[in-house]
Design a protein around this motif. Structure first.
Motif, short mmCIF file in Angstrom:
data_model
loop_
_atom_site.label_atom_id
_atom_site.label_comp_id
_atom_site.label_asym_id
_atom_site.label_seq_id
_atom_site.Cartn_x
_atom_site.Cartn_y
_atom_site.Cartn_z
N ASP A 144 94.04 90.08 27.06
CA ASP A 144 94.25 90.19 25.62
C ASP A 144 94.58 91.62 25.24
O ASP A 144 94.04 92.57 25.83
N LEU A 204 95.04 93.53 21.40
CA LEU A 204 94.91 93.25 19.97
C LEU A 204 94.83 94.56 19.21
O LEU A 204 94.02 95.45 19.54
N LEU A 245 93.60 96.56 16.17
CA LEU A 245 92.47 96.40 15.27
C LEU A 245 92.79 96.98 13.89
O LEU A 245 93.79 97.69 13.70
N LEU A 281 92.56 96.99 21.20
CA LEU A 281 91.60 96.33 22.09
C LEU A 281 92.34 95.79 23.30
O LEU A 281 93.32 95.06 23.16
N LEU A 299 87.00 84.37 23.98
CA LEU A 299 88.03 85.29 23.55
C LEU A 299 88.08 85.40 22.03
O LEU A 299 88.27 86.49 21.47
N ARG A 330 87.46 88.88 19.90
CA ARG A 330 88.39 89.40 18.91
C ARG A 330 87.71 89.61 17.57
O ARG A 330 87.92 90.65 16.91
N MET A 348 87.22 93.22 15.75
CA MET A 348 87.77 93.47 14.42
C MET A 348 86.71 94.01 13.46
O MET A 348 87.02 94.78 12.54
N CYS A 393 86.24 95.32 28.79
CA CYS A 393 86.73 95.48 27.43
C CYS A 393 86.95 96.96 27.15
O CYS A 393 86.04 97.78 27.36
N ARG A 407 88.52 99.94 24.32
CA ARG A 407 88.96 100.25 22.96
C ARG A 407 89.67 101.61 23.01
O ARG A 407 89.05 102.63 23.32
#
Length: 488
Positions: free
Chosen positions: A286, A288, A290, A296, A317, A321, A325, A354, A356
């Motif tokens: 994934d 994404l 933010l 992410l 997932l 997310r 967020m 994960c 960031r």
């Protein structure tokens, strides 16, 4: 048994003994081969495929045994013919009972004299029908009393067609023996004509085909079970693929995030299905953007295969997310994902990493849960990031997950992957060395791609390089690779 020959029917001559002997030899060789394969494949498992195979082997051997016995009778030729009817008592003077389940114990004969209303049965027919050999044989009018109610019209029609229209009898019906046992009997016969061409009697050969029909039913039922299983697997596969495609970002081409600024990441990813299983696994990747402008990045793997696992992956997932967020940092995010898996009805285990990324500072904060650490490539060399502590998701309640930070530079390339990317024969990424950020042969294989990554122009080119190096190998599990390249 009385003669089955009428005045206008010449006696059949037996075939040449040599040709029948050759057929018998071939049949027995084939029986031996089939029996050997059957013993090698013998299994007591409950898998429908195995049951179907066992049933077919048993059915083939059963029919070859019958063929062998038929050919042996053919070689010996017909029994001596006597034109005068034998006394009924002589017919019932049976030889010693044949071995259980042999062809001779499953085939009997009978003749019903229409002029005297007398019946004569072979000893084998008494045995098939479960009748006392000392009792008189049943007449044609009495025979239906042994037959299942729903099968009686069939027997009546066959006998009527034979006696009235001289049609041969060829059909099956079920009988109930005096001991309550049920048998399926196949009856073949024809009328016996006297000198003026009128029907004088009816003869028949009755064969107990109960075992044969049971074997055939087993084959049919297991075939139907396999078909249902195959259809169910196809449906589950289709649902899993549709669910996966609905949840994961598209992997054909570069991943594009909205509102990317000058410090954005060049992203590309690819999903590789298992080469040994048709079922979809729980691997995900994934990327994404933010609400605060951070990005992410995550990859993970929920153990197992099928719709339930793919559904669990989608749930995990979605939770990841949503929490990201809301501003949750990677370490805390892993802790809450662990609680989520621990609270599910069906226990599950998963691994994840994960990250960031803050474009303004190029700072990467990341955490992992029993997952291979990201690989960082810079200036033509690569290394494994030092992994913070973190156990598998769902392994223990209340687990805490540490968080690490890394400052990236322009042109850096970050590679995230699930452990199925590299064939296990090259080393197990789930080993303690890999989980602690070590390497092993599997990671070295990826790190060796550093010079080629340096020459690549885009993240998508880097993904192609990974696929050229690793994509053609057989893998036991699904795999994902996600590459993020920091803009120059």
């Amino acid at each position: 048994m009385p003669s089955h020959l009428s005045a206008d029917r010449p006696a059949a001559q037996p075939p040449g003994r040599g040709s029948v002997d050759a057929l018998i030899s071939q049949t027995r060789r084939l029986k031996g081969d089939v029996d050997a394969v059957r013993r090698d494949a013998r299994s007591e498992g409950s898998d429908p495929q195995e049951r179907w195979q066992r049933a077919l082997y048993d059915l083939a051997l059963h029919q070859l045994n019958d063929l062998d016995a038929h050919l042996a009778q053919l070689r010996e030729g017909p029994p001596p013919v006597t034109m005068a009817p034998e006394p009924v008592s002589a017919v019932r003077a049976v030889p010693p009972a044949p071995r259980h389940g042999s062809l001779l114990s499953r085939v009997g004969s009978a003749e019903w004299n229409l002029l005297t209303d007398e019946a004569s049965w072979s000893g084998e027919l008494f045995q098939i029908l479960g009748r006392d050999p000392a009792a008189p044989p049943l007449t044609l009018d009495e025979l239906p009393s042994l037959v299942f109610d729903e099968d009686r019209p069939r027997l009546t029609a066959m006998v009527t067609d034979c006696l009235v229209d001289s049609k041969p009898i060829d059909g099956e019906f079920r009988i109930v023996r005096p001991d309550g046992g049920i048998r399926t009997v196949h009856m073949m016969g024809e009328p016996v004509l006297d000198a003026d061409g009128s029907t004088a009697s009816m003869w028949a050969v009755l064969r107990d085909v109960s075992e044969l029909r049971r074997n055939q039913r087993t084959v049919s039922e297991t075939r139907d079970s396999l078909q249902r299983q195959r259809q169910r697997a196809q449906t589950e596969h289709r649902l899993a693929v549709e669910l996966q495609e609905a949840v994961l970002p598209p992997w054909r081409g570069s991943l594009r995030l909205p509102h990317q600024g000058a410090e954005s990441l060049d992203l590309a990813a690819h999903y590789l299905p298992s080469s040994t299983s048709a079922l979809i696994g729980g691997d995900w990747y994934d990327a994404l953007q933010l609400a605060d402008g951070d990005t992410l990045l995550s990859v993970g793997d929920l153990t197992g295969h099928g719709v339930a696992v793919t559904s669990g992956m989608a749930m995990l997932l979605g939770a990841l997310r949503g929490m990201a967020m809301a501003g949750t940092e990677p370490g805390q995010l892993m802790s809450w994902l662990n609680q989520l898996l621990d609270a599910t009805v069906q226990p599950a285990l998963g691994s994840a990493v994960c990250c960031r990324y803050q474009p303004a500072t190029r700072k990467l904060a990341w955490a992992q849960a029993g997952h291979p650490a990201p690989l960082l490539f810079r200036n033509g060399t690569g290394r494994t990031l030092d992994a913070p502590d973190g156990v598998l998701l769902g392994a223990t309640s209340g687990a805490a997950y540490e968080q690490a930070e890394e400052t990236l530079q322009a042109g850096d390339l970050l590679l995230l992957h699930t452990d199925g990317l590299v064939p296990r024969r090259w080393g197990s990424p789930r080993s303690s060395e890999a989980e602690s950020g070590g390497g092993g042969e599997a990671v070295h294989r990826l790190l060796d791609l550093a010079p080629r990554f340096r020459e690549a122009r885009t993240a998508q080119d880097c993904v192609r390089t990974v696929l050229e190096e690793l994509g053609e190998f057989e893998r036991e599990d699904d795999a994902c690779v996600l590459i993020a390249r920091v803009a120059d």
